[in-house]
Design an enzyme around this catalytic site. Structure first.
Site, mmCIF file in Angstrom:
data_model
loop_
_atom_site.group_PDB
_atom_site.id
_atom_site.type_symbol
_atom_site.label_atom_id
_atom_site.label_comp_id
_atom_site.label_asym_id
_atom_site.label_seq_id
_atom_site.Cartn_x
_atom_site.Cartn_y
_atom_site.Cartn_z
ATOM 1 N N GLU A 163 0.851 -1.198 0.000
ATOM 2 C CA GLU A 163 0.000 0.000 0.000
ATOM 3 C C GLU A 163 0.882 1.241 0.000
ATOM 4 O OE1 GLU A 163 -3.763 0.491 1.389
ATOM 5 O OE2 GLU A 163 -3.907 -1.435 2.416
ATOM 6 N N GLU B 274 -1.935 -0.722 13.242
ATOM 7 C CA GLU B 274 -3.136 -0.413 12.464
ATOM 8 C C GLU B 274 -4.403 -0.725 13.257
ATOM 9 O OE1 GLU B 274 -3.311 -2.707 8.874
ATOM 10 O OE2 GLU B 274 -4.904 -1.467 8.018
#
Ligand code: BGC
Length: 874
Positions: A462, A723
């Site tokens: 990402e 996260e």
């Protein structure tokens, strides 16, 4: 003999007051001596120094020259300009010339009218301002390019302008030019391509010279470069060297490069001397002239990516035969430097991961498809070979080394920390260790994710400018790092992707996610603009982005029905308890409308200010109609739903008390003092509680160590923010370096150190200092370098009271709040002088202009300077 009394007289009548110091901290467009600027009227900022408190600037004078000494301002002499402005002062001289370097200095007059000495000169260099200044073509065809040229006379001035997509390394006469890596920054290449410039005068010599370029594909997915080298020689002759079909190209030792997958380098393919003159380039082809990227060339006006640190591994283990695992002790972004000696053609592999299994082997499950593997093939000439990759980066703590000839030692590898080189300019610390540990993982999380855009993570496939992540950690970044120019660039990136319908995208540049952005993601546009205004008083940024922000608000309006914006993809992302997406979207729709109105007002656009304020009002009514339940909860009653209803005062006044108690009850009794929010609630809940006078409760959440909490990450060995609140290690989205929960880092400064910038006088022109004396906290300290100078608040409990040190920049004022505890008799001294006794202000402390009290606090109004308050009482 008669001259003696005259001198004596002079000495006696010389001013006894302190003199203003020469300005320091000179900046052009936020940057110290920028190499490349392409705005017509760059703005200057300087820091005022004065030994006396309460001082301010009454006038200033700037000189701009093409000569480093700046003896006269032949390019611009502002003359003496009355006024207090010392930040964002727009250049007002002759048109600035393409490619030219300018020097400037400044002096100022204090409130007594005494002039300071001039500052030391600063400089800035202009970019190539017109497309026709670029004489060359974009070239490529292979990943190594070279060109030789002859200088008939020594160079007296040489500047090279270069862009190489995705990434370039520029070399002159055998040496790397500058210290940027992964350059230029990532942009929407169809809209804007960044270039940078270097002064290379000292690298050239009379006679034969060579320029070389190495190219990587980066985010561009192809390799192409544009270069313009402008040389002035002794005697005034000029020479220009630029990329064109006369350059030679060859596939060099980099066999493959990919940001996610890593780099493969075959040292046997090296052609020593290729970047020096006199190289025999047999086997090199003519370079291919490439299509130019569509975007305009734009000066890279932000700190470049650099190697900022080198990490010594903690240990190396040998979990299986031939497999060595290095522990760097820290999750970070970058790569390794390898030292190896061995046979020609030996293949050494470095695989990077955040985690290991119990057996010591690498766990790469959460990297998804990113291979994160660098490969080095040895030259094998008997010497030690030292290598590091150029066009990839990894997010990792552990490195697996295989294929190594012999037994590696700890010094076989070094970690190289790589990110946008924003300098640390702040600091927070407190007596509670867990807070310092959280601060530490926030800083590493931020550093790892400033990679020319603010990214979501640094390891899996990402590393995108996900917009919610971006706005959620902008504030802690501004407190801790000199990052305004970085964000000013990101705002330009956002403007680049805005559609004609006003829509923006989930990621910027847009690669992942959708158009239109989830409203909570798109909010990065108004919010980051607003933060730059709040922290730096940047009005031009409001002017530049007002139309874009307004268009984004209008886009949301076009999607809303009856004041409710229901589309939402992620909402309060990664929560423990889910909040309806349409509530989150409508909150941000309101926030956008509200900021559009506020910015319009600041820019003097009255009718827009009114119409967006009306729109905000309608959204607010719709929000309450739709989500407020009769029992005082919002929607499904989550912490985030309650928080968003209160944070911007959406809830009707008479209901706020009830909504707040529901929220408090849920935190304290419902969840045993834990959060259930995702990333969005986690930011606003902390600020809200503090605003409501419940910093103690926010503090309990911040110092919580059981699941879910920031402290739980620490307890489980986190070296960067995760996260997820959960400690997961499987093949899913559970990055261990995701800065989006780092919003609490701004709360540390605001609520605990107690520094709050006043939005009415932004850029820390007015500051509130309110020491966050909560629970068992014995001391806290916060400092940040603003454009105006250092702001500091450092408080500690003493045996019989409180001590507070504060630093306020020249020209700023502050309101200092001291708690009254429950004392009847209170004394406050400042640097040993009594300033408050019993119930009375005792004037006399210089810089303190007034004092007042409420039931709970004594409030001092102070001017600039350093203060030391002691509070005692009975
Ligand atoms: C990213 C997040 C991002 C999200 C959108 C993820 O893959 O890592 O941080 O904001 O997608 O929901």
């Amino acid at each position: 003999m008669s001259w003696k009394p005259a001198i004596l007289l002079l000495t006696l009548t010389a001013p006894i007051w302190a003199q203003p110091g020469a300005p320091t901290g000179l900046r052009t467009e936020y940057l110290v001596n920028p190499e490349v600027v392409d705005v017509a009227r760059p703005r200057f900022s300087w820091v005022l120094e004065h030994p006396e408190r309460g001082q301010r600037q009454t006038a200033w004078q700037v000189l701009v020259s093409t000569s480093p000494a700046v003896n006269v301002g032949e390019v611009w002499d502002s003359g003496r300009v009355e006024g207090a402005q010392s930040t964002h002062v727009a250049y007002g001289g002759k048109p600035l010339e393409s490619g030219q370097t300018y020097y400037w200095k400044v002096r100022w007059w204090d409130s007594r009218g005494t002039a300071s000495p001039y500052s030391a000169p600063a400089r800035f260099s202009m970019g190539l301002l017109s497309p026709s200044d670029w004489k060359g073509k974009w070239i490529g065809g292979a990943n190594q390019l070279r060109k030789e040229f002859t200088l008939p006379a020594p160079a007296v001035r040489a500047r090279v302008f270069v862009s190489g997509l995705g990434y370039y390394e520029l070399r002159i006469n055998g040496k790397k030019v500058g210290d940027h890596v992964l350059d230029p920054g990532w942009t929407t290449y169809e809209k804007r391509v960044l270039y940078t410039a270097y002064d290379v005068t000292g690298m050239l010599r009379q006679g034969a010279n060579a320029v070389g370029l190495i190219l990587g594909q980066g985010w561009y997915g192809a390799r192409a470069a544009l270069l313009q080298l402008n040389i002035e020689m002794d005697g005034g002759k000029r020479l220009e060297v630029f990329t064109d079909a006369s350059w030679k190209a060859r596939q060099g030792p980099i066999l493959a490069d990919s940001i996610y997958d890593g780099e493969t380098y075959d040292a046997r393919q090296e052609t020593p001397g290729w970047d020096r003159p006199g190289f025999v380039d047999v086997g090199w082809q003519a370079a291919t002239v490439m299509d130019s990227p569509k975007g305009v060339l734009s000066a890279q006006m932000m700190p470049p990516i650099r190697v900022t640190d080198t990490i010594v591994p903690l240990k190396v283990t040998n979990p299986r035969p031939g497999v060595y695992v290095f522990d760097m002790g820290q999750n970070f972004s970058g790569w390794c430097r390898l030292r190896v000696r061995g046979p020609r053609g030996a293949v050494v592999r470095l695989r990077h991961a955040e985690l290991i299994y119990d057996d010591g082997m690498l766990n790469v499950e959460n990297l998804r498809t990113a291979r994160a593997t660098d490969t080095y093939i040895l030259r094998g000439d008997g010497n030690e070979e030292v290598w590091e990759p150029r066009f990839t980066y990894h997010g990792f703590r552990y490195v697996e080394l295989t294929g190594f000839p012999g037994t590696p030692r700890l010094d076989t590898l070094r970690g190289r920390v790589v990110h946008s080189d924003v300098k640390p300019h702040g600091g927070f610390a407190a007596s509670k260790p867990i807070l310092n540990q959280i601060q530490r993982i926030i800083l590493w999380g931020i550093r790892s994710n400033l990679h020319s855009v603010p990214t979501d993570c640094n390891q899996r496939n990402e590393r995108m400018g996900w917009m919610a992540d971006a706005h959620l950690y902008t504030e802690p970044t501004l407190w801790n790092y000199d990052s305004a120019a970085f964000y000013a660039n990101f705002l330009r990136n956002i403007r680049d992707i805005q559609g004609p319908d006003g829509s923006v995208t989930d990621t910027v540049p847009h690669k992942y996610g959708r158009r239109p952005a989830d409203p909570a993601w798109g909010a990065a546009y108004p919010l980051i603009t607003w933060y730059l205004y709040l922290y730096h008083g940047d009005r031009r940024i409001l002017e530049e982005h007002f139309e874009g922000i307004k268009a984004w608000t209008d886009f949301q309006r076009s999607q809303a029905s009856d004041g409710i914006l229901s589309y939402s993809y992620y909402g309060d992302w990664v929560p423990i308890e889910r909040t309806p997406g349409e509530l989150v979207s409508t909150f941000y729709y309101y926030y956008s409308a509200h900021l559009t109105s506020r910015i319009a007002e600041l820019l003097g656009r009255k009718s827009e200010a009114e119409s967006y304020s009306k729109l905000a009002q309608q959204i607010r009514e719709a929000f309450n109609k739709k989500f407020l339940n009769p029992d005082g909860t919002y929607a499904n009653g989550t912490q985030t739903a309650q928080t968003l209803a209160l944070y911007l005062d959406l809830a009707p006044k008479e209901r706020r008390g009830a909504v707040s108690s529901r929220l408090r009850d849920d935190i304290v009794y419902g969840k045993n003092t834990h959060l259930t929010t995702g990333i969005i609630g986690a930011k606003y809940i902390m600020e809200l509680l503090t605003r409501q006078g419940q910093t103690h409760l926010a503090y309990d959440l911040a110092t919580q160590t059981t699941y879910p909490s920031w402290g739980y990450m620490i307890e489980n060995g986190a070296t960067t923010l995760w996260e997820l609140w959960q400690n997961k290690t499987g093949p899913a989205m559970n990055s261990h370096n995701h800065p989006m929960f780092g919003s609490v880092g701004a709360w540390f400064y605001r609520a605990l150190a107690g520094i709050d910038p006043d939005p009415e006088r932004p850029g820390f022109e007015r500051i509130r200092i309110v020491p966050g004396m909560v629970r068992d906290l014995q001391w806290a300290s916060g400092e940040t370098e603003t454009l105006r100078g250092q702001v500091l608040s450092r408080w500690s409990r003493t045996a019989d009271g409180l001590r507070l040190e504060a630093a306020i920049p020249v020209g700023s004022t502050a309101e200092v709040h001291l708690p009254k505890f429950n004392w009847q008799q209170i004394e406050v001294s400042e640097s040993g002088r009594m300033v408050w006794k019993g119930d009375q202000f005792v004037p006399g402390g210089p810089g303190i202009t007034a004092a007042s009290q409420t039931r709970d606090e004594i409030i001092f109004q102070v001017g600039s300077g350093r203060y030391s308050f002691e509070l005692t009482g009975r």
